[in-house]
Design an enzyme around this catalytic site. Structure first.
Site, PDB file in Angstrom:
ATOM      1  N   ASP A 165       0.815  -1.222   0.000  1.00  0.00           N
ATOM      2  CA  ASP A 165       0.000   0.000   0.000  1.00  0.00           C
ATOM      3  C   ASP A 165       0.841   1.260   0.000  1.00  0.00           C
ATOM      4  O   ASP A 165       0.438   2.290  -0.558  1.00  0.00           O
ATOM      5  CB  ASP A 165      -0.913   0.027   1.231  1.00  0.00           C
ATOM      6  CG  ASP A 165      -1.952  -1.082   1.223  1.00  0.00           C
ATOM      7  OD1 ASP A 165      -1.969  -1.866   0.254  1.00  0.00           O
ATOM      8  OD2 ASP A 165      -2.726  -1.167   2.195  1.00  0.00           O
ATOM      9  N   ASP A 179      -2.504   5.581  -2.911  1.00  0.00           N
ATOM     10  CA  ASP A 179      -1.889   4.407  -2.306  1.00  0.00           C
ATOM     11  C   ASP A 179      -1.141   3.676  -3.416  1.00  0.00           C
ATOM     12  O   ASP A 179      -1.631   3.580  -4.553  1.00  0.00           O
ATOM     13  CB  ASP A 179      -2.950   3.475  -1.718  1.00  0.00           C
ATOM     14  CG  ASP A 179      -3.473   3.947  -0.365  1.00  0.00           C
ATOM     15  OD1 ASP A 179      -3.186   5.096   0.012  1.00  0.00           O
ATOM     16  OD2 ASP A 179      -4.200   3.158   0.291  1.00  0.00           O
ATOM     17  N   HIS A 231      -7.544  -0.189  -4.273  1.00  0.00           N
ATOM     18  CA  HIS A 231      -6.428  -1.062  -4.595  1.00  0.00           C
ATOM     19  C   HIS A 231      -6.806  -2.001  -5.739  1.00  0.00           C
ATOM     20  O   HIS A 231      -7.849  -2.653  -5.709  1.00  0.00           O
ATOM     21  CB  HIS A 231      -5.920  -1.833  -3.381  1.00  0.00           C
ATOM     22  CG  HIS A 231      -5.507  -0.930  -2.263  1.00  0.00           C
ATOM     23  ND1 HIS A 231      -5.292  -1.363  -0.976  1.00  0.00           N
ATOM     24  CD2 HIS A 231      -5.245   0.408  -2.235  1.00  0.00           C
ATOM     25  CE1 HIS A 231      -4.938  -0.345  -0.210  1.00  0.00           C
ATOM     26  NE2 HIS A 231      -4.907   0.751  -0.958  1.00  0.00           N
ATOM     27  N   ASP A 273      -5.178  -4.734  -6.972  1.00  0.00           N
ATOM     28  CA  ASP A 273      -4.649  -6.089  -7.068  1.00  0.00           C
ATOM     29  C   ASP A 273      -5.588  -7.204  -6.618  1.00  0.00           C
ATOM     30  O   ASP A 273      -5.183  -8.378  -6.623  1.00  0.00           O
ATOM     31  CB  ASP A 273      -3.302  -6.195  -6.341  1.00  0.00           C
ATOM     32  CG  ASP A 273      -3.335  -5.603  -4.939  1.00  0.00           C
ATOM     33  OD1 ASP A 273      -4.405  -5.141  -4.509  1.00  0.00           O
ATOM     34  OD2 ASP A 273      -2.281  -5.601  -4.265  1.00  0.00           O
ATOM     35  N   SER A 311     -12.449  -7.631   0.711  1.00  0.00           N
ATOM     36  CA  SER A 311     -13.519  -8.490   0.205  1.00  0.00           C
ATOM     37  C   SER A 311     -13.034  -9.927   0.105  1.00  0.00           C
ATOM     38  O   SER A 311     -11.851 -10.231   0.290  1.00  0.00           O
ATOM     39  CB  SER A 311     -13.957  -8.013  -1.193  1.00  0.00           C
ATOM     40  OG  SER A 311     -13.015  -8.422  -2.170  1.00  0.00           O
ATOM     41  N   CYS A 324      -0.734  -7.930  -1.112  1.00  0.00           N
ATOM     42  CA  CYS A 324      -0.805  -6.770  -0.220  1.00  0.00           C
ATOM     43  C   CYS A 324       0.209  -6.865   0.926  1.00  0.00           C
ATOM     44  O   CYS A 324       0.817  -5.861   1.313  1.00  0.00           O
ATOM     45  CB  CYS A 324      -2.204  -6.634   0.373  1.00  0.00           C
ATOM     46  SG  CYS A 324      -3.484  -6.242  -0.820  1.00  0.00           S
TER      47      CYS A 324
END
Length: 483
Positions: free
Chosen positions: A230, A314, A363, A365, A415, A467
């Site tokens: 991040d 980020d 984000h 990815d 998620s 991450c």
């Protein structure tokens, strides 16, 4: 001896002007002007080059990664200006100068590499251009002392309504202790697996994130140092430190600073993007989110919780494929942040803005994960709006199976699609969640060997393998995969 310090692009541009002046072959005003830039009242004399291996951008030719071509462009433009009275022969001479300049640039770049290699005792410790080249060194985050962020407007806009009460009740406190204990153990096991695969593992400092802090504009507590992806983006031999967008992450860089200092001292380039003040103007304080459905409608219209008051981003909203880097406008990355990155990396790298039918973009990815040259996993729930652009470039998109993570497993800031948030060790090996058997089978069909590791408790803190890591060095070089 004449020593030049400044001309538009710094000493590199000045030395190029000096070169042109030395090579002047006509008396047109443009060449007299170029000559005057370095000659002054004295006769031209050879330049002395100064081998500073850690020279900053805008410094010396001997930095092998200097953007010589970019800083030369003002000189080239000056050399190509044809005055009204210029003859065709003189115009052709100008072309010859430009050709000589091109050869000079390449020659100096080669010379600088040799000069720098003599000065350094080891190669640059930072080198990564893609998401799939063979991984040699990586930073793995820490779950220790992870703290629930205060329930501010930017946190609300990025989290599920199912957890809003959790944030309201626990903001500024530790995440559940027992859960953190399991997360710490799982990440320690991840480090052991990486080392067993021949990868050097580095860790950030352990910090007490519960300590309150304040700036002239806001007060907050911290979050964690769990997700280096991040905050850090490695492009070639440069580490870019992202400014972030959550107030609870304002000082997150402190946990990584000792590592960055070490890499810098060993020869890496290190850039810190402009830090936003995070004043109220950066956020849409009246962002009308009462449910996920409300947020979906707002994002579809292009409305986000972050404004364009100042650049913010980020690093995890950018994903690399050699010369080309893909970025999305999200709740934490604004258009100004993408533009800052585009200008910073141009002309050697191209930053493309892409978008998805994502109700809560934060984000890239777990939505669009590049796993090989021309090979990308595309989340079926968040289709890419520019997918035809990738198909025309000859890329192959992979549709992953639905994630198997139980719906009742706590995912406070992410998620279930962390199933595709994988880390490539090279084109033929990938770290995958141990319990995601269908995703493992997908990789096997692609000829990629899955290495199963369980980080379910670590997932709860907001990230998967990609991450939780930041690849510092991969064995590979600069190339174009998107033409």
């Amino acid at each position: 001896m004449l020593r030049v310090r400044c001309f538009r692009g710094g000493s590199r541009g000045a030395e190029s002007a000096h070169f042109l002046a030395q090579k002047h072959i006509s008396t047109t005003p443009r060449h007299r002007f170029l000559c005057s830039l370095t000659q002054g009242p004295h006769h031209l004399k050879p330049l002395q080059y100064h081998p500073f291996p850690f020279a900053p951008r805008g410094g010396f030719f001997t930095n092998r990664n200097s953007r010589i071509s970019a800083t030369i462009s003002p000189i080239r433009r000056l050399a190509s200006i044809a005055p009204p009275h210029q003859t065709p022969a003189q115009s052709e001479m100008g072309t010859d100068v430009e050709n000589e300049l091109d050869m000079f640039i390449e020659r100096e770049r080669d010379n600088s590499v040799h000069a720098e290699s003599k000065e350094r005792r080891e190669p640059c410790p930072v080198n990564s251009y893609t998401e799939w080249d063979p991984l040699e060194e990586v930073i793995v985050g820490r779950a220790e002392n992870a703290c629930v962020p205060p329930f501010t407007v930017e946190v609300k806009a990025n989290t599920s309504e199912n957890y809003w009460n959790f944030f309201k009740e626990n903001g500024g406190k530790s995440f559940p202790k027992e859960h953190l204990k399991h997360a710490v153990a799982q990440i320690s096991e991840l480090c052991r697996v990486l080392e067993g695969e021949g990868v050097t593992v580095r860790r950030p400092d352990i910090v007490d994130w519960s300590k309150p802090y304040s700036t002239p504009d806001f007060k907050s507590t911290g979050l964690y140092a769990a997700m280096p992806r991040d905050i850090l983006l490695v492009v070639g031999d440069e580490i870019i430190e992202a400014p972030m967008a959550w107030r609870s992450r304002f000082f997150e860089y402190r946990a990584f600073r000792p590592l960055l200092l070490e890499y810098f001292r060993r020869g890496a380039r290190w850039t810190t993007a402009p830090k936003p003040l995070m004043q109220d103007e950066l956020y849409n304080k009246d962002y009308p989110v009462f449910s996920v459905k409300d947020r979906n409608a707002l994002v579809e219209k292009g409305h986000f919780v972050t404004t364009e008051h100042e650049p913010c981003f980020d690093a995890a909203d950018f994903i690399r494929a050699g010369r080309d880097i893909f970025a999305q406008r999200s709740q934490v990355t604004n258009n100004s942040g993408i533009e800052w990155m585009r200008r910073h990396l141009w002309p050697r790298f191209r930053v493309h803005k892409v978008s998805f039918r994502d109700p809560n973009p934060m984000h890239i990815d777990a939505t669009f994960n590049i796993i090989g040259p021309g090979l990308v996993i595309s989340n079926p729930d968040r289709p890419c709006k520019q997918i035809e652009m990738f198909k025309k470039a000859g890329w192959k998109t992979i549709t992953p199976p639905d994630p198997l993570i139980p719906h009742d497993h706590p995912l406070w800031m992410s998620s279930r699609w962390l199933s595709i948030n994988v880390l490539m060790l090279d084109e033929h090996r990938v770290l995958v969640e141990k319990e995601e058997q269908t995703t493992q089978k997908m990789f096997e069909k692609l000829g990629i060997t899955p290495i199963p590791v369980s980080i379910r408790f670590a997932n709860s803190l907001g990230g998967g393998f990609h991450c939780w890591t930041c690849d510092i060095r991969r064995r590979g070089g600069y190339a174009s995969y998107f033409d």
